[in-house]
Design a protein around this motif. Structure first.
Motif, mmCIF file in Angstrom:
data_model
loop_
_atom_site.group_PDB
_atom_site.id
_atom_site.type_symbol
_atom_site.label_atom_id
_atom_site.label_comp_id
_atom_site.label_asym_id
_atom_site.label_seq_id
_atom_site.Cartn_x
_atom_site.Cartn_y
_atom_site.Cartn_z
ATOM 1 N N THR A 126 0.844 -1.212 -0.111
ATOM 2 C CA THR A 126 0.133 -0.212 -0.118
ATOM 3 C C THR A 126 0.783 1.432 0.006
ATOM 4 N N ILE A 171 1.477 4.895 1.736
ATOM 5 C CA ILE A 171 1.164 5.647 3.030
ATOM 6 C C ILE A 171 1.292 7.333 2.654
ATOM 7 N N THR A 172 0.307 8.055 2.748
ATOM 8 C CA THR A 172 0.288 9.292 2.145
ATOM 9 C C THR A 172 0.650 10.250 3.766
ATOM 10 N N ASN A 221 -4.566 6.210 6.583
ATOM 11 C CA ASN A 221 -4.688 5.424 5.477
ATOM 12 C C ASN A 221 -5.287 4.125 6.105
#
Length: 503
Positions: free
Chosen positions: A96, A98-99, A104
């Protein structure tokens, strides 16, 4: 001089150190985001507690709570690989992104460690189990939903069977939430595989493990008969014990007038599948269809009825214009057994089990111009038994001992060019021509008796009952009782809708 040089070197070194210390030192600033979600069981869609959550790059290791929730407050921004693991379940790894500075969400489903097929987890098979034998040809399939959802979606199933003889799949019911379904028309003595195709709101989960079963052998003492289905004549059998109706033939042509061999290993029938009306044989389960006749069944007004087995099941006799043909059951050695009187054609025939006699019906140019003759089974000594009378006479057949001939006659006396009958009743006469009389079998006005045939056990007759030449007919059997020399009665019982029975 030497001291001066040493002092100068020390001064240069100090200046360089001072310059290095004063220069700005670069370093990386790591940014973070939050990663959280819920871990569920793929088996029953329930939350999983105690699932270990780790990431790469490394962050804090956490475990899910009682509602399957986890949260890692600081996960390095960018591409991250998250791994969820718990005893009894397969590890699950998911990539995935991560922002930075955001929460998230990543929800996951874990599969049980022992599971190789998720469809087997959500569906429990009850019947038939793998390796089941002696299963009826009308078979009820039964299963249970261990879970009604999969990954939060509603589950449905489709029932699929495979014939191991043809390797063809048949889908009987699709996208259902039912837990039982009855399949009809399976073949006798046949091997099948079956499974359930499992979907969750259009997403295929898989199929349950394939299971195999075998159907029962062909029952003894089956009733065979003709029935119109999908606007076509087909041959059926009926097991009075289980009350199962079984369609034997499935062919675009007309198949009718079935007659069982005395050895009960074959059924002979008439079909126009080769354009002309020919005689074929097959096993009682509809396999091994073989054409027997080479000359077709034909003659005055004869659209393909009337043939008989020899008592030992080795031969078949049938009408071809004014000739009575005898042929081996395999289709060999066809000979002319007898010739009809001038101006007449053979129409119908029967071969006595005992007494070495054959009874035949002949017709003239008009279908109602009918006579019945008896001869020896070698074709000799053919003599008139029942002469032509007003109204149609039809379908002579022997009693079990061969001493009596049963036949139908339209008591209304109607001589209809198309063969229509208004009041066809059942009669009997001794083979020596004595004691001709009506058999008292109850029926309503306007009903006609068609195609009488002695029961294989010899205790009565089977026949079909209907109104003239229109509408459906119903098969009956009647036990006969002679109450005097000139009176015979029959107690009739309805069996099933159909025509041209042999039992």
């Amino acid at each position: 001089m030497k001291k001066y040089y040493s002092f100068k070197l020390l001064l240069v070194t100090l200046l360089l150190l001072s310059f290095w210390r004063c220069k700005e030192q670069p370093y990386d600033i790591v940014q973070y985001g939050v990663l959280e979600g819920v871990i569920m069981s793929e088996f029953d869609n329930e939350p999983l507690q105690g699932v270990k959550i780790t990431t790469s790059p490394t962050s804090e290791t956490v475990y899910t709570d009682s509602v399957g929730h986890y949260s890692i407050p600081e996960v390095e921004a960018g591409d991250v690989t998250m791994t969820a693991s718990r005893d009894g379940y397969l590890n699950y790894t998911e990539k995935t992104t991560i922002t930075e500075g955001e929460t998230n969400t990543l929800d996951l489903y874990l599969t049980k460690e022992t599971t190789t097929n998720p469809a087997d987890d959500v569906i429990e098979i009850k019947d038939p189990q793998d390796g089941a034998t002696d299963q009826p040809v009308s078979l009820t399939f039964d299963w249970h939903f261990n879970s009604t959802t999969y990954q939060g979606k509603t589950i449905d199933v489709s029932l699929v069977t495979r014939s191991m003889e043809t390797l063809e799949d048949s889908t009987w019911i699709a996208n259902t939430t039912d837990t039982t379904f009855t399949v009809t028309g399976l073949k006798y003595n046949a091997n099948y595989a079956w499974h359930l195709k499992v979907e969750a709101e259009g997403t295929e989960i898989g199929s349950t493990t394939e299971r195999f079963f075998q159907t029962q052998a062909v029952p003894k003492n089956l009733l065979v008969y003709t029935k119109v289905t999908d606007n076509n004549y087909e041959i059926f059998s009926y097991d009075s014990t289980t009350q199962i109706q079984y369609q034997i033939t499935h062919y675009p042509s007309k198949d009718w007038y079935p007659r069982k061999s005395p050895t009960e290993d074959k059924v002979a029938f008439i079909s126009d599948r080769s354009s002309a009306n020919q005689i074929y044989t097959m096993t009682l389960d509809g396999r091994n269809i073989t054409q027997v006749s080479q000359l077709p069944i034909t003659g005055f007004n004869n659209n393909g009825t009337g043939f008989a087995w020899s008592p030992d099941g080795g031969y078949i006799i049938y009408p071809h214009n004014d000739k009575l043909i005898k042929v081996n059951k395999e289709g060999y050695d066809a000979t002319v057994l007898a010739t009809a009187p001038p101006g007449r054609d053979f129409w119908y025939c029967d071969w006595s089990r005992y007494g070495h006699k054959i009874v035949v019906q002949t017709v003239g140019a008009n279908i109602y111009d009918s006579e019945i003759y008896v001869m020896n089974d070698d074709g000799t000594d053919m003599h008139l038994l029942v002469g032509n009378e007003p109204g149609r006479t039809d379908s002579p057949t022997f009693s079990f001992d061969g001493e009596t001939v049963y036949f139908t006659h339209d008591a209304s006396g109607l001589d209809a060019p198309d063969g229509t009958q208004l009041d066809a009743r059942l009669y009997q006469i001794n083979v020596d021509g004595t004691n001709e009389h009506e058999i008292d079998i109850s029926k309503t006005a306007g009903q006609c008796i068609f195609y009488p045939k002695i029961l294989s056990a010899g205790v009565g007759l089977t026949y079909s009952l209907g109104i003239g030449t229109i509408g459906p007919r119903t098969i009956y059997y009647a036990y006969l009782e002679a109450t005097s020399d000139t009176t015979t009665t029959g107690t009739a019982t309805a069996v099933i809708q159909g025509d041209m029975p042999d039992w």
